[in-house]
Scaffold this motif. Sequence first.
Motif, PDB file in Angstrom:
ATOM      1  N   GLU A 227       0.847  -1.210   0.000  1.00 15.79           N
ATOM      2  CA  GLU A 227       0.000   0.000   0.000  1.00 15.79           C
ATOM      3  C   GLU A 227       0.879   1.256   0.000  1.00 15.79           C
ATOM      4  OE1 GLU A 227      -1.814  -3.422   1.213  1.00 15.79           O
ATOM      5  OE2 GLU A 227      -0.371  -2.422   2.517  1.00 15.79           O
ATOM      6  N   GLU A 228       1.929   1.204   0.811  1.00 16.53           N
ATOM      7  CA  GLU A 228       2.842   2.366   0.876  1.00 16.53           C
ATOM      8  C   GLU A 228       3.563   2.558  -0.453  1.00 16.53           C
ATOM      9  OE1 GLU A 228       3.911   2.314   5.660  1.00 16.53           O
ATOM     10  OE2 GLU A 228       4.956   0.952   4.316  1.00 16.53           O
ATOM     11  N   GLN A 229       3.951   1.451  -1.093  1.00  7.84           N
ATOM     12  CA  GLN A 229       4.613   1.552  -2.402  1.00  7.84           C
ATOM     13  C   GLN A 229       3.686   2.193  -3.431  1.00  7.84           C
ATOM     14  OE1 GLN A 229       6.583  -2.103  -3.719  1.00  7.84           O
ATOM     15  NE2 GLN A 229       6.921  -2.678  -1.580  1.00  7.84           N
ATOM     16  N   GLU A 230       2.428   1.766  -3.418  1.00  5.72           N
ATOM     17  CA  GLU A 230       1.437   2.355  -4.333  1.00  5.72           C
ATOM     18  C   GLU A 230       1.363   3.864  -4.112  1.00  5.72           C
ATOM     19  OE1 GLU A 230      -0.998   0.920  -6.676  1.00  5.72           O
ATOM     20  OE2 GLU A 230       0.689  -0.475  -6.602  1.00  5.72           O
ATOM     21  N   ALA A 231       1.277   4.255  -2.828  1.00  3.93           N
ATOM     22  CA  ALA A 231       1.153   5.678  -2.499  1.00  3.93           C
ATOM     23  C   ALA A 231       2.406   6.451  -2.923  1.00  3.93           C
ATOM     24  CB  ALA A 231       0.912   5.844  -1.000  1.00  3.93           C
ATOM     25  N   ILE A 232       3.564   5.852  -2.712  1.00  2.87           N
ATOM     26  CA  ILE A 232       4.828   6.517  -3.091  1.00  2.87           C
ATOM     27  C   ILE A 232       4.816   6.811  -4.592  1.00  2.87           C
ATOM     28  CG2 ILE A 232       7.321   6.106  -3.443  1.00  2.87           C
ATOM     29  CD1 ILE A 232       7.258   4.585  -0.703  1.00  2.87           C
ATOM     30  N   PHE A 233       4.470   5.786  -5.405  1.00  7.88           N
ATOM     31  CA  PHE A 233       4.515   5.991  -6.852  1.00  7.88           C
ATOM     32  C   PHE A 233       3.374   6.875  -7.348  1.00  7.88           C
ATOM     33  CE2 PHE A 233       7.533   2.414  -6.575  1.00  7.88           C
ATOM     34  CZ  PHE A 233       8.597   3.008  -7.241  1.00  7.88           C
ATOM     35  N   ARG A 234       2.259   6.902  -6.592  1.00  5.78           N
ATOM     36  CA  ARG A 234       1.193   7.851  -6.942  1.00  5.78           C
ATOM     37  C   ARG A 234       1.710   9.280  -6.785  1.00  5.78           C
ATOM     38  NH1 ARG A 234      -2.707   5.803  -3.755  1.00  5.78           N
ATOM     39  NH2 ARG A 234      -2.699   7.713  -2.529  1.00  5.78           N
ATOM     40  N   VAL A 235       2.480   9.514  -5.716  1.00  7.04           N
ATOM     41  CA  VAL A 235       3.039  10.852  -5.465  1.00  7.04           C
ATOM     42  C   VAL A 235       4.049  11.209  -6.561  1.00  7.04           C
ATOM     43  CG1 VAL A 235       4.506  12.183  -3.879  1.00  7.04           C
ATOM     44  CG2 VAL A 235       2.617  10.832  -2.973  1.00  7.04           C
ATOM     45  N   VAL A 236       4.899  10.250  -6.948  1.00  3.67           N
ATOM     46  CA  VAL A 236       5.891  10.489  -8.011  1.00  3.67           C
ATOM     47  C   VAL A 236       5.172  10.871  -9.310  1.00  3.67           C
ATOM     48  CG1 VAL A 236       7.644   9.358  -9.468  1.00  3.67           C
ATOM     49  CG2 VAL A 236       7.679   9.018  -6.993  1.00  3.67           C
ATOM     50  N   ALA A 237       4.097  10.121  -9.647  1.00  4.27           N
ATOM     51  CA  ALA A 237       3.327  10.408 -10.871  1.00  4.27           C
ATOM     52  C   ALA A 237       2.665  11.785 -10.767  1.00  4.27           C
ATOM     53  CB  ALA A 237       2.275   9.333 -11.086  1.00  4.27           C
ATOM     54  N   ALA A 238       2.123  12.108  -9.587  1.00  4.14           N
ATOM     55  CA  ALA A 238       1.452  13.404  -9.399  1.00  4.14           C
ATOM     56  C   ALA A 238       2.416  14.559  -9.662  1.00  4.14           C
ATOM     57  CB  ALA A 238       0.897  13.498  -7.977  1.00  4.14           C
ATOM     58  N   ILE A 239       3.677  14.399  -9.250  1.00  6.12           N
ATOM     59  CA  ILE A 239       4.675  15.458  -9.463  1.00  6.12           C
ATOM     60  C   ILE A 239       4.879  15.698 -10.963  1.00  6.12           C
ATOM     61  CG2 ILE A 239       7.149  16.017  -9.211  1.00  6.12           C
ATOM     62  CD1 ILE A 239       6.955  14.673  -6.390  1.00  6.12           C
ATOM     63  N   LEU A 240       4.928  14.610 -11.753  1.00 11.81           N
ATOM     64  CA  LEU A 240       5.090  14.769 -13.214  1.00 11.81           C
ATOM     65  C   LEU A 240       3.891  15.510 -13.805  1.00 11.81           C
ATOM     66  CD1 LEU A 240       6.574  11.334 -14.379  1.00 11.81           C
ATOM     67  CD2 LEU A 240       7.757  13.520 -14.120  1.00 11.81           C
ATOM     68  N   HIS A 241       2.677  15.186 -13.337  1.00 12.96           N
ATOM     69  CA  HIS A 241       1.479  15.873 -13.853  1.00 12.96           C
ATOM     70  C   HIS A 241       1.464  17.340 -13.423  1.00 12.96           C
ATOM     71  CE1 HIS A 241      -0.418  12.484 -15.812  1.00 12.96           C
ATOM     72  NE2 HIS A 241      -0.114  11.729 -14.766  1.00 12.96           N
ATOM     73  N   LEU A 242       1.894  17.618 -12.190  1.00  8.22           N
ATOM     74  CA  LEU A 242       1.961  19.017 -11.720  1.00  8.22           C
ATOM     75  C   LEU A 242       2.819  19.861 -12.663  1.00  8.22           C
ATOM     76  CD1 LEU A 242       2.620  18.998  -7.852  1.00  8.22           C
ATOM     77  CD2 LEU A 242       0.669  20.011  -9.029  1.00  8.22           C
ATOM     78  N   GLY A 243       3.943  19.277 -13.084  1.00  6.33           N
ATOM     79  CA  GLY A 243       4.873  20.013 -13.943  1.00  6.33           C
ATOM     80  C   GLY A 243       4.290  20.407 -15.291  1.00  6.33           C
ATOM     81  N   ASN A 244       3.210  19.737 -15.680  1.00 10.30           N
ATOM     82  CA  ASN A 244       2.582  20.037 -16.975  1.00 10.30           C
ATOM     83  C   ASN A 244       1.413  21.017 -16.860  1.00 10.30           C
ATOM     84  OD1 ASN A 244       4.402  18.331 -18.143  1.00 10.30           O
ATOM     85  ND2 ASN A 244       2.905  17.109 -19.245  1.00 10.30           N
ATOM     86  N   ILE A 245       1.229  21.605 -15.679  1.00  7.42           N
ATOM     87  CA  ILE A 245       0.167  22.615 -15.528  1.00  7.42           C
ATOM     88  C   ILE A 245       0.778  23.965 -15.893  1.00  7.42           C
ATOM     89  CG2 ILE A 245      -1.453  23.701 -13.919  1.00  7.42           C
ATOM     90  CD1 ILE A 245      -1.267  21.101 -12.200  1.00  7.42           C
TER      91      ILE A 245
END
Length: 575
Positions: A227-245
């Motif tokens: 569960e923690e691994q899922e959350a970690i990679f969700r955060v990593v993916a969110a950072i990439l999407h943030l950069g495209n705003i």
Amino acid sequence: MTYEQTYTGNILIAVNPFRRLPHLYDVHMMEQYKGAAFGELSPHLFAVADTCYRAMINEKGSQSILVSGESGAGKTETTKMLMRYLAFMGGRTGTEGRTVEQQVLESNPVLEAFGNAKTVKNNNSSRFGKFVEIQFDKYGKISGAAIRTYLLERSRVCQVSDPERNYHCFYMLCAAPPEDVKKFKLGDPRQFHYLNQSSCYEVANVDDAREYLETRNAMDIVGISQEEQEAIFRVVAAILHLGNIDFIKGKDVDSSKLKDDKSLNHLKTAAELLKCDETSLEASLCKRVIVTPDGNITKPLDPAAAALNRDALAKTIYSRLFDWIVDKINSSIGQDPNAESLIGVLDIYGFESFKINSFEQLCINLTNEKLQQHFNQHVFKMEQEEYTKEEINWSYVEFVDNQDVLDLIEKKPGGIIALLDEACMFPKSTHETFAQKMYQIYKAHKRFSKPKLARTDFTINHYAGDVTYQADYFLDKNKDYVVAEHQALLDASKCSFVANLFPQLPEESSKQSKFSSIGTRFKQQLQSLMETLNTTEPHYIRCVKPNTVLKPGIFENFNVLNQLRCGVSQSLMSH
């Protein structure tokens, strides 16, 4: 990647061959060095590790191994080999479940995924410093460990220059199995602003898809749940999407709004991944609330300020994530409060001098100045005690002390970091006013100079040569505060993992006037590291990079001699 080796006194010099030489580092080789007298067999990392282990057992004292050298010289690989040898000597046989030594070894791939990146000088460069304390019980068996990390280069999350890469984890996640890529709404790394500022997406001989699976496996071993691994990679993916705003001018003066539907989609995805409110996320990027005695004022941000605000959020989330991973590994491995003694292995960034040197390089080079002083004092003391013991007729050798450089950077008051903190606390300060103040205060300092026509550049004469720094982003990089809106947004996340990265601050410390400086915190961490090192018996390994093209079989004489001159031989040759 592993090494040709030789000794200078009892300092090991290891040359990076830029290829794998597994036969030199297998268990058979460990068996040979186990208990062999120092110098009896060919110079080897294992000989240093064995001497260190025996000294700890026989003298009942803590030891440290300091691995130094410039970027790309092989420090991280050397550290991994040393840890493997110590795990071989102090490991427990036949224990059930995950052993401490297994967890210590598997912490390496996890920390490398989130803290290492490809730079010009090194395909797997550690962008943080690391001190691993391995604790031993009275039987000489590993009983606990602690990993301390120093100054992650957070600016890399948002700014990557060609031909470098961002942190490995971003590319690993883009190359993950299709179901993961789909779940995190990723795809080709070329579509993400935080990755496509450089045209380098792959590293020679590195398979990002395989590294992703190996990192997940290592995370299992160090006790990070699925569960923690899922959350970690969700955060990593969110950072990439943030950069495209992206932002464009809004209706009001100096205001901004989302640029287009593409930006809106990335905003929605980032909010979804972080499990936070989409409208609040947009507001936290485009507006800033200013607290005044008469109440709160909402100030719109122009497009440039909104983009900087977005980047600040990405950097804060990433550095909190990295700290969480380190803390999790430490609590998972566990400390032994009754440890008899410890062996510390230091793998810290080498001296850096690039075309553009910023605040990170100043902190990295301060670290190297500190370690150089420690090295000089120890080596000279050791050498001269040897002369006395052997009754050699000698006169005391004065060695070059670099205390004046250390004072220039870190003295309080009056040093560069103190001056920078002061500038950060005055709203009207700019990098120009900060630079002017330095020019004025240090104009007579023999280690400081102002390059001709410079407006914000300054040069420091370090032990390894002159480095010219660009002060342009020093103020921003030194401020360590979380924007109140970002704090509120993420603290309210419906994902407990994200919310825990942003715990609510006690009332008195959330006041905006509370200034927290990265430079000062780093200086304190360094001080604590030096205090720990001073309670141990040090052993030194100097890593040397044989060429600047990172290829096997090429030995550039001048380059190697220069590295030695800056390190070992500078101290020893002045005899």
